[in-house]
Scaffold this motif. Structure first.
Motif, short mmCIF file in Angstrom:
data_model
loop_
_atom_site.label_atom_id
_atom_site.label_comp_id
_atom_site.label_asym_id
_atom_site.label_seq_id
_atom_site.Cartn_x
_atom_site.Cartn_y
_atom_site.Cartn_z
N GLN A 1 52.77 43.10 47.58
CA GLN A 1 53.18 42.32 46.40
C GLN A 1 52.59 40.92 46.44
N LYS A 2 52.58 40.31 47.62
CA LYS A 2 51.99 38.98 47.75
C LYS A 2 50.51 39.01 47.40
N LEU A 3 49.83 40.03 47.86
CA LEU A 3 48.41 40.20 47.59
C LEU A 3 48.16 40.34 46.08
N LEU A 4 48.94 41.18 45.43
CA LEU A 4 48.79 41.39 43.99
C LEU A 4 49.12 40.13 43.21
N ASP A 5 50.22 39.47 43.58
CA ASP A 5 50.63 38.27 42.84
C ASP A 5 49.60 37.15 42.98
N THR A 6 48.97 37.07 44.14
CA THR A 6 47.95 36.04 44.33
C THR A 6 46.70 36.35 43.51
N ALA A 7 46.25 37.60 43.57
CA ALA A 7 45.06 38.00 42.80
C ALA A 7 45.30 37.90 41.31
N TRP A 8 46.56 37.99 40.90
CA TRP A 8 46.90 37.90 39.47
C TRP A 8 46.56 36.53 38.88
N HIS A 9 46.34 35.55 39.76
CA HIS A 9 45.95 34.21 39.29
C HIS A 9 44.45 34.10 39.02
N ALA A 10 43.71 35.18 39.17
CA ALA A 10 42.28 35.15 38.87
C ALA A 10 42.06 34.80 37.40
N PRO A 11 40.98 34.07 37.10
CA PRO A 11 40.73 33.70 35.70
C PRO A 11 40.34 34.89 34.84
N THR A 12 40.68 34.80 33.55
CA THR A 12 40.28 35.81 32.57
C THR A 12 39.76 35.09 31.33
N GLY A 13 38.91 35.77 30.58
CA GLY A 13 38.34 35.18 29.37
C GLY A 13 39.42 34.77 28.39
N VAL A 14 39.34 33.55 27.88
CA VAL A 14 40.33 32.92 27.01
C VAL A 14 41.76 33.15 27.50
N ASN A 15 41.90 33.25 28.82
CA ASN A 15 43.21 33.43 29.45
C ASN A 15 43.97 34.61 28.85
N SER A 16 43.27 35.72 28.61
CA SER A 16 43.89 36.86 27.95
C SER A 16 44.88 37.60 28.84
N ARG A 17 44.72 37.50 30.16
CA ARG A 17 45.62 38.14 31.12
C ARG A 17 45.85 39.61 30.78
N SER A 18 44.78 40.33 30.46
CA SER A 18 44.93 41.69 29.95
C SER A 18 44.55 42.78 30.96
N VAL A 19 44.26 42.39 32.20
CA VAL A 19 43.92 43.39 33.21
C VAL A 19 45.16 44.23 33.53
N HIS A 20 44.98 45.53 33.53
CA HIS A 20 46.06 46.48 33.79
C HIS A 20 45.84 47.06 35.19
N ILE A 21 46.83 46.92 36.06
CA ILE A 21 46.71 47.39 37.44
C ILE A 21 47.48 48.69 37.60
N THR A 22 46.79 49.74 38.02
CA THR A 22 47.44 51.01 38.34
C THR A 22 47.42 51.16 39.86
N LEU A 23 48.58 51.12 40.46
CA LEU A 23 48.70 51.09 41.92
C LEU A 23 49.35 52.36 42.45
N MET A 24 48.74 52.96 43.45
CA MET A 24 49.38 54.04 44.20
C MET A 24 49.51 53.55 45.63
N ASP A 25 50.73 53.11 45.98
CA ASP A 25 50.92 52.52 47.31
C ASP A 25 51.77 53.38 48.22
N ASP A 26 52.26 54.52 47.72
CA ASP A 26 53.02 55.45 48.55
C ASP A 26 52.05 56.41 49.23
N PRO A 27 51.92 56.35 50.57
CA PRO A 27 50.94 57.19 51.26
C PRO A 27 51.12 58.68 51.01
#
Length: 275
Positions: free
Chosen positions: A102-128
């Motif tokens: 979660q810390k890793l994802l929350d930090t990467a979520w601060h990456a810049p996006t064009g016109v600050n659209s914040r539209s990247v959709h993350i699909t995560l499978m973290d259960d082994p």
């Protein structure tokens, strides 16, 4: 509502917030104020630039932020991080702790996006366990697809046939490399700079992962499988139909340890002058 507020006891009327506002919608009328909230694209530069921590916006206050002075990595440390990161293709089976993911994802979520659209959709499978089931299905169906309806490009078909054969005969997992976790990024086709946004997010994710001793691998093979060979997986993974699929990234605790940077020499640059 952007909930722009100024602590008048701290504000020194320096005007930096107004000067740094891209749309020029902050004006000093005794104290700073936003004159057109509809044009605010929520970059939070006003909060970040204020030298006295007087500005709050979007429910965020300076007390929630990290002061920058003395906190950035030194240039040599950053250069070593960039030159020392490696694509990891061997992982330990033990998963990364959920709070670290979660810390890793929350930090990467601060990456810049064009016109600050914040539209990247993350699909995560973290259960082994889920990753293992998904992997088993992908290999089984991929082998069938290669036999019944292989890609038109012979080199691509031969590559995936080899991948299936090595998994079946040797247990060599080229597609998932034994990683306990993976994520996919997608973005709406309407997003103004979706391809760049997705790539930048994964770049930030990867570099943050390196600082946490978490290995990563940009996985174009898995992306190709999900996008064009077994496209029904996109819907089953919950990726919206109007999204462009960006890339896949494996991650987990690395089973290999690299000892030094590699060297690629000087950058290839064509310097130009304009007259």
């Amino acid at each position: 509502m952007v909930n722009f507020s100024v602590n008048e006891e701290l504000c020194v009327l320096c005007g930096l917030c107004a000067q740094d506002c891209f749309y020029g919608i902050i004006e000093l009328d005794e104290y700073p104020g936003i004159i057109d909230e509809d044009r605010c694209f929520k970059c939070q530069h006003c909060l970040a630039v204020c030298p006295t921590g007087a500005i709050s916006i979007l429910g965020n206050s300076p007390e929630d932020s990290t002061p920058l002075k003395g906190k950035f990595p030194a240039e040599d440390s950053m250069a070593t991080l960039i030159k020392g990161r490696r694509s990891v293709r061997k992982y330990k089976p033990d998963p990364v702790e959920p709070e670290r993911i979660q810390k890793l994802l929350d930090t990467a979520w601060h990456a810049p996006t064009g016109v600050n659209s914040r539209s990247v959709h993350i699909t995560l499978m973290d259960d082994p366990e889920s990753v293992q089931k998904f992997k088993d299905e992908v290999y089984e169906r991929l082998e069938e697809a290669m036999a019944e309806n292989p890609p038109e490009i012979p080199s691509v078909a031969n590559l995936f046939k080899m991948i299936c054969k090595r998994m079946k005969e040797e247990g060599h997992d080229i597609l998932f490399c034994g990683a306990p976790h993976f994520l996919l990024v997608s973005a709406p086709e309407s997003a103004p700079s979706r391809t760049a946004d997705m790539t930048i997010f994964l770049s930030y994710f990867e570099l943050m992962a390196q600082t946490m001793k978490i290995g990563t691998l940009w996985n174009g093979l898995l992306r190709r499988v999900i996008e064009s060979i077994l496209p029904d997986l996109q819907d089953r993974l919950g990726i919206p139909a109007d999204h462009e699929l960006g890339y896949a990234m494996l991650f987990g605790n690395p089973a290999v340890k690299y000892q030094r940077t590699i060297e690629r020499g000087s950058a290839l640059v064509r310097r130009v002058e304009w007259k």
